[in-house]
Design an enzyme around this catalytic site. Structure first.
Site, PDB file in Angstrom:
ATOM      1  N   ASN A   1     159.158  95.411 132.398  1.00 57.59           N
ATOM      2  CA  ASN A   1     160.139  96.389 131.924  1.00 57.59           C
ATOM      3  C   ASN A   1     159.787  96.982 130.566  1.00 57.59           C
ATOM      4  O   ASN A   1     160.330  98.025 130.201  1.00 57.59           O
ATOM      5  CB  ASN A   1     161.523  95.732 131.861  1.00 57.59           C
TER       6      ASN A   1
ATOM      7  N   LYS B   1     154.686 106.739 132.984  1.00 57.45           N
ATOM      8  CA  LYS B   1     155.501 106.253 134.093  1.00 57.45           C
ATOM      9  C   LYS B   1     154.858 106.608 135.439  1.00 57.45           C
ATOM     10  O   LYS B   1     154.999 105.865 136.423  1.00 57.45           O
ATOM     11  CB  LYS B   1     156.913 106.814 133.990  1.00 57.45           C
TER      12      LYS B   1
ATOM     13  N   TYR C   1     155.386 110.045 128.045  1.00 52.17           N
ATOM     14  CA  TYR C   1     156.293 109.219 128.846  1.00 52.17           C
ATOM     15  C   TYR C   1     156.120 109.505 130.330  1.00 52.17           C
ATOM     16  O   TYR C   1     156.000 108.587 131.145  1.00 52.17           O
ATOM     17  CB  TYR C   1     157.729 109.491 128.415  1.00 52.17           C
TER      18      TYR C   1
ATOM     19  N   ASP D   1     153.669  91.333 122.140  1.00 49.52           N
ATOM     20  CA  ASP D   1     153.246  92.729 122.113  1.00 49.52           C
ATOM     21  C   ASP D   1     152.471  92.939 123.410  1.00 49.52           C
ATOM     22  O   ASP D   1     151.338  92.476 123.537  1.00 49.52           O
ATOM     23  CB  ASP D   1     152.361  93.011 120.894  1.00 49.52           C
ATOM     24  N   VAL D   2     153.085  93.605 124.384  1.00 47.86           N
ATOM     25  CA  VAL D   2     152.460  93.694 125.701  1.00 47.86           C
ATOM     26  C   VAL D   2     151.175  94.507 125.696  1.00 47.86           C
ATOM     27  O   VAL D   2     150.390  94.446 126.655  1.00 47.86           O
ATOM     28  CB  VAL D   2     153.429  94.262 126.759  1.00 47.86           C
TER      29      VAL D   2
ATOM     30  N   ASP E   1     159.897  90.135 124.229  1.00 50.58           N
ATOM     31  CA  ASP E   1     160.091  91.429 123.586  1.00 50.58           C
ATOM     32  C   ASP E   1     159.335  91.430 122.265  1.00 50.58           C
ATOM     33  O   ASP E   1     159.082  90.379 121.673  1.00 50.58           O
ATOM     34  CB  ASP E   1     161.578  91.687 123.335  1.00 50.58           C
TER      35      ASP E   1
END
Length: 270
Positions: A91, A161, A157, A64-65, A38
């Site tokens: 996730n 997604k 968002y 940090d993805v 995370d």
């Protein structure tokens, strides 16, 4: 449906709290060895300690993805700690503050796309060589019902997604010959505070936000919000050998939301 992940090595991103922490808890319960990651290093380390049990530690790595070097370091550590990887749960995600297409700042739109879409891509790319090593790898991404429908006031968002949903299909096509299954869970309204957004509001505004969310959830055939544990159960199934012939699937866990032909309600990121 029972599932077992005994001995499997799993990495869950965005797992300092909420849905991610529930997923990590379920995977540990099902016998997996788990590392969580995370951006929030303090909260993530605390969650890992809380999830750890004697003989079954939960590891933590800050990440940090959206940053390639950070993701590379994460998977290098996972490989070193576990000697490989069997399961990736993508996730990590954020939503914008609302405002619609004319109101969302461009920088905020980019951040949502970077974390959700680029983050999912970078993690999958780093994971694929590890997951392919034993020919039984599994990726489970978290999309949303709003990756299938529009979401009033949240264009970033919804777009992000939706991209995750189609990226999941693409990864399934590429992963199949390597022995990697790739699926996505599409949550409906979940009883959690994504990104602690309500905690940033005053008491009256937070109460109104929760009221709107509960009112929207009540319009679903199963007239309530989902619990994070119910999302975790679906993820555990898709990650397990019980789903050995399941890939490229977008699994709604939404109380029947997407089964409805006509839905209208207040905009709330799921």
């Amino acid at each position: 449906m029972a599932s077992t992940l005994t001995g499997r090595r799993a990495l869950v991103t965005g797992a300092a709290g909420g849905i991610g922490a529930a997923i990590a808890r379920r995977l540990l319960r099902d016998g997996a060895r788990v590392m969580i990651a995370d951006l929030d290093a303090e909260r993530g380390a605390r969650t890992a300690r809380e999830l750890s049990e004697p003989g079954a530690p939960c590891l933590f790595q800050a990440v940090d993805v959206s940053d390639e070097d950070s993701v590379t370091a994460l998977f290098e550590r996972a490989a070193a700690e576990f000697g490989g990887l069997d399961v990736l749960v993508g996730n990590a995600g954020v939503a914008e503050s609302g405002g619609g297409v004319t109101g969302v700042p461009v920088a905020e739109f980019r951040r949502v796309m970077d974390v959700n879409v680029m983050g999912t891509f970078l993690c999958a790319r780093a994971a694929f060589p590890l997951l392919a090593a034993d020919g039984e790898g599994a990726v489970v991404n978290l999309s949303s019902i709003f990756g299938v429908t529009g979401l009033p006031a949240f264009p970033a968002y919804s777009a992000a997604k939706g991209a995750i949903a189609n990226l999941t299909r693409q990864l399934a096509i590429e992963g199949g010959p390597l022995g990697i299954r790739v699926n996505a869970v599409l949550p409906g309204y979940v009883d959690h505070d994504m990104g602690d957004s309500r905690s940033l509001l005053d008491a009256e505004a937070a109460a109104e936000s929760l009221r709107q969310r509960e009112a929207a959830a009540a319009r679903q055939p199963i007239a309530r919000q989902c619990s994070p544990d119910e999302i975790a159960a679906a993820v555990a199934f898709l990650a397990s050998p019980d789903a050995s012939f399941v890939t490229g699937v977008l699994l709604p866990v939404d109380g029947g939301f997407l089964a409805q032909g006509d839905w209208r309600g207040p905009g709330q990121a799921a």
